[in-house]
Motif scaffolding. Structure first.
Motif, PDB file in Angstrom:
ATOM      1  N   THR A 110       0.833  -1.192   0.000  1.00 26.19           N
ATOM      2  CA  THR A 110       0.000   0.000   0.000  1.00 26.19           C
ATOM      3  C   THR A 110       0.873   1.249   0.000  1.00 26.19           C
ATOM      4  O   THR A 110       2.089   1.182   0.210  1.00 26.19           O
ATOM      5  CB  THR A 110      -0.914   0.049   1.237  1.00 26.19           C
ATOM      6  OG1 THR A 110      -0.095   0.187   2.409  1.00 26.19           O
ATOM      7  CG2 THR A 110      -1.777  -1.202   1.348  1.00 26.19           C
ATOM      8  N   LYS A 146      -5.000   8.570   0.614  1.00 25.31           N
ATOM      9  CA  LYS A 146      -4.565   7.461  -0.248  1.00 25.31           C
ATOM     10  C   LYS A 146      -3.696   6.438   0.483  1.00 25.31           C
ATOM     11  O   LYS A 146      -3.131   5.548  -0.159  1.00 25.31           O
ATOM     12  CB  LYS A 146      -3.773   8.013  -1.445  1.00 25.31           C
ATOM     13  CG  LYS A 146      -4.540   9.000  -2.310  1.00 25.31           C
ATOM     14  CD  LYS A 146      -5.756   8.371  -2.961  1.00 25.31           C
ATOM     15  CE  LYS A 146      -6.458   9.363  -3.885  1.00 25.31           C
ATOM     16  NZ  LYS A 146      -7.691   8.789  -4.478  1.00 25.31           N
ATOM     17  N   ASN A 149      -4.385   2.813  -0.394  1.00 26.38           N
ATOM     18  CA  ASN A 149      -4.430   2.451  -1.809  1.00 26.38           C
ATOM     19  C   ASN A 149      -3.147   1.760  -2.246  1.00 26.38           C
ATOM     20  O   ASN A 149      -2.100   1.913  -1.616  1.00 26.38           O
ATOM     21  CB  ASN A 149      -4.653   3.690  -2.683  1.00 26.38           C
ATOM     22  CG  ASN A 149      -6.051   4.240  -2.568  1.00 26.38           C
ATOM     23  OD1 ASN A 149      -6.511   4.584  -1.484  1.00 26.38           O
ATOM     24  ND2 ASN A 149      -6.752   4.337  -3.682  1.00 26.38           N
ATOM     25  N   TYR A 150      -3.250   1.037  -3.365  1.00 26.46           N
ATOM     26  CA  TYR A 150      -2.069   0.446  -3.994  1.00 26.46           C
ATOM     27  C   TYR A 150      -1.648   1.321  -5.171  1.00 26.46           C
ATOM     28  O   TYR A 150      -2.482   2.048  -5.744  1.00 26.46           O
ATOM     29  CB  TYR A 150      -2.374  -0.980  -4.455  1.00 26.46           C
ATOM     30  CG  TYR A 150      -2.491  -1.955  -3.314  1.00 26.46           C
ATOM     31  CD1 TYR A 150      -1.372  -2.644  -2.850  1.00 26.46           C
ATOM     32  CD2 TYR A 150      -3.712  -2.152  -2.667  1.00 26.46           C
ATOM     33  CE1 TYR A 150      -1.471  -3.521  -1.772  1.00 26.46           C
ATOM     34  CE2 TYR A 150      -3.820  -3.023  -1.584  1.00 26.46           C
ATOM     35  CZ  TYR A 150      -2.692  -3.704  -1.147  1.00 26.46           C
ATOM     36  OH  TYR A 150      -2.787  -4.565  -0.076  1.00 26.46           O
ATOM     37  N   GLU A 152      -1.224   0.922  -8.295  1.00 28.35           N
ATOM     38  CA  GLU A 152      -1.990   0.812  -9.547  1.00 28.35           C
ATOM     39  C   GLU A 152      -3.311   1.571  -9.479  1.00 28.35           C
ATOM     40  O   GLU A 152      -3.929   1.836 -10.519  1.00 28.35           O
ATOM     41  CB  GLU A 152      -2.263  -0.654  -9.872  1.00 28.35           C
ATOM     42  CG  GLU A 152      -3.175  -1.352  -8.883  1.00 28.35           C
ATOM     43  CD  GLU A 152      -3.469  -2.789  -9.277  1.00 28.35           C
ATOM     44  OE1 GLU A 152      -4.352  -3.397  -8.640  1.00 28.35           O
ATOM     45  OE2 GLU A 152      -2.826  -3.305 -10.211  1.00 28.35           O
ATOM     46  N   GLN A 153      -3.733   1.940  -8.284  1.00 31.05           N
ATOM     47  CA  GLN A 153      -4.975   2.698  -8.123  1.00 31.05           C
ATOM     48  C   GLN A 153      -4.752   4.209  -8.193  1.00 31.05           C
ATOM     49  O   GLN A 153      -5.703   4.972  -8.063  1.00 31.05           O
ATOM     50  CB  GLN A 153      -5.619   2.336  -6.773  1.00 31.05           C
ATOM     51  CG  GLN A 153      -6.012   0.872  -6.651  1.00 31.05           C
ATOM     52  CD  GLN A 153      -6.485   0.519  -5.253  1.00 31.05           C
ATOM     53  OE1 GLN A 153      -5.768   0.688  -4.269  1.00 31.05           O
ATOM     54  NE2 GLN A 153      -7.717   0.035  -5.160  1.00 31.05           N
ATOM     55  N   LEU A 154      -3.514   4.613  -8.404  1.00 35.77           N
ATOM     56  CA  LEU A 154      -3.167   6.027  -8.415  1.00 35.77           C
ATOM     57  C   LEU A 154      -2.788   6.496  -9.808  1.00 35.77           C
ATOM     58  O   LEU A 154      -2.313   5.720 -10.638  1.00 35.77           O
ATOM     59  CB  LEU A 154      -1.981   6.283  -7.472  1.00 35.77           C
ATOM     60  CG  LEU A 154      -2.115   5.809  -6.030  1.00 35.77           C
ATOM     61  CD1 LEU A 154      -0.815   6.102  -5.276  1.00 35.77           C
ATOM     62  CD2 LEU A 154      -3.294   6.467  -5.327  1.00 35.77           C
ATOM     63  N   SER A 155      -2.952   7.789 -10.053  1.00 35.80           N
ATOM     64  CA  SER A 155      -2.463   8.391 -11.294  1.00 35.80           C
ATOM     65  C   SER A 155      -0.944   8.501 -11.237  1.00 35.80           C
ATOM     66  O   SER A 155      -0.324   8.348 -10.174  1.00 35.80           O
ATOM     67  CB  SER A 155      -3.064   9.785 -11.472  1.00 35.80           C
ATOM     68  OG  SER A 155      -2.520  10.680 -10.511  1.00 35.80           O
ATOM     69  N   GLN A 158       0.063  11.156  -8.782  1.00 36.10           N
ATOM     70  CA  GLN A 158      -0.075  10.712  -7.397  1.00 36.10           C
ATOM     71  C   GLN A 158       1.053   9.759  -7.015  1.00 36.10           C
ATOM     72  O   GLN A 158       1.589   9.829  -5.907  1.00 36.10           O
ATOM     73  CB  GLN A 158      -1.434  10.051  -7.201  1.00 36.10           C
ATOM     74  CG  GLN A 158      -2.597  11.029  -7.244  1.00 36.10           C
ATOM     75  CD  GLN A 158      -3.942  10.335  -7.274  1.00 36.10           C
ATOM     76  OE1 GLN A 158      -4.080   9.211  -7.768  1.00 36.10           O
ATOM     77  NE2 GLN A 158      -4.962  11.000  -6.739  1.00 36.10           N
ATOM     78  N   GLN A 159       1.422   8.871  -7.929  1.00 33.83           N
ATOM     79  CA  GLN A 159       2.524   7.952  -7.637  1.00 33.83           C
ATOM     80  C   GLN A 159       3.834   8.719  -7.423  1.00 33.83           C
ATOM     81  O   GLN A 159       4.625   8.374  -6.540  1.00 33.83           O
ATOM     82  CB  GLN A 159       2.677   6.943  -8.777  1.00 33.83           C
ATOM     83  CG  GLN A 159       1.545   5.927  -8.858  1.00 33.83           C
ATOM     84  CD  GLN A 159       1.804   4.849  -9.893  1.00 33.83           C
ATOM     85  OE1 GLN A 159       2.784   4.119  -9.820  1.00 33.83           O
ATOM     86  NE2 GLN A 159       0.919   4.755 -10.873  1.00 33.83           N
TER      87      GLN A 159
END
Length: 256
Positions: A110, A146, A149-150, A152-155, A158-159
């Motif tokens: 996460t 976030k 979240n993982y 892959e769930q972020l833009s 965001q990453q």
């Protein structure tokens, strides 16, 4: 003068440089990339390295945290002499964080786990302290919601902000950014740059390799134009509108 520049002008310090390049040289085989760099970075200063691809700016940045070993001259970073043999690079990197173009997040962890992995391993902090630390640094980059979240769930933007938070979690004295927005579209670039701008306003010492000229002009205390492995011009944001050399004039004129 904008508000950010006004903030920077209050940071004058007589403290010893946090980073000091003296006639630094670096070669890859027979090719000399850095040809005698002299540069000081003061505590609390934001420095932008600009220049064409191949000018040596990313190599200079990578030398600061020991990813590249210099071949000549002296380089002092956070009180450590990187030109001397036996320098403890792992210890150095507790004080010097670096963020690259690629995020390098662990996809199976996460956001909170990505951010706290290094502090838990290096500083041996407790799970409770790790959660508090994650909440703090994620708030700094605007991603408080976030944590669970993982990647892959972020833009992409965001990453990249998680990657910044991960470096901040080590509580570094110095942050390095190597073209962190070059893989992002304009909207995502904006959110990452706003994050870096907030860090600048907080007093974090930073060195940025960037092609974002307007950002460099508004946020950096000092802009360093590198050309053919040398520091060609140094100044504040005004130097981009009044270049002193034909090389910088051409660089700015081409919008590079």
């Amino acid at each position: 003068m904008n508000a950010m520049n006004a903030i920077h002008e209050t940071r004058a310090t007589t403290a010893a440089p946090l980073v000091a390049f003296r006639d630094v040289r670096k070669s890859f085989g027979a090719f000399e990339v850095l040809k005698g760099i002299d540069l000081d970075i003061a505590p609390g200063e934001v420095v932008a390295l600009i220049g064409r691809s191949g000018s040596g700016k990313s190599t200079a940045l990578r030398c600061v945290n020991g990813l590249e070993k210099i071949n000549g001259g002296t380089l002092t970073v956070c009180g450590r002499h990187l030109h001397e043999s036996g320098t403890d690079l792992r210890d150095l990197r507790k004080d010097v964080g670096i963020v690259f173009q690629s995020y390098n997040l662990f996809p199976h962890l996460t956001v909170e786990q990505n951010v706290t992995l290094a502090p838990r391993k290096v500083h041996r902090i407790s799970a409770a302290d790790a959660r508090t630390l994650a909440a703090d640094v994620l708030a700094q980059v605007g991603l408080s919601d976030k944590a669970g979240n993982y990647p892959e769930q972020l833009s992409g933007g965001q990453q990249q902000r998680v990657a910044i938070a991960r470096s901040l979690a080590m509580r570094p004295k110095l942050m390095l950014f190597d073209e962190v927005t070059s893989a992002l579209d304009p909207e995502l670039t904006g959110e990452v740059l706003r994050t870096i701008e907030r860090l600048a306003a907080s007093g974090m010492t930073m060195v940025l390799v960037t092609h974002e000229m307007s950002f460099a002009s508004s946020v950096a205390d000092k802009i360093v134009f590198m050309h053919q492995g040398r520091v060609w011009e140094t100044g504040d944001g005004r130097m981009l509108s009044a270049p002193q050399t034909a090389e910088l004039q051409q660089f700015v004129g081409n919008g590079l």
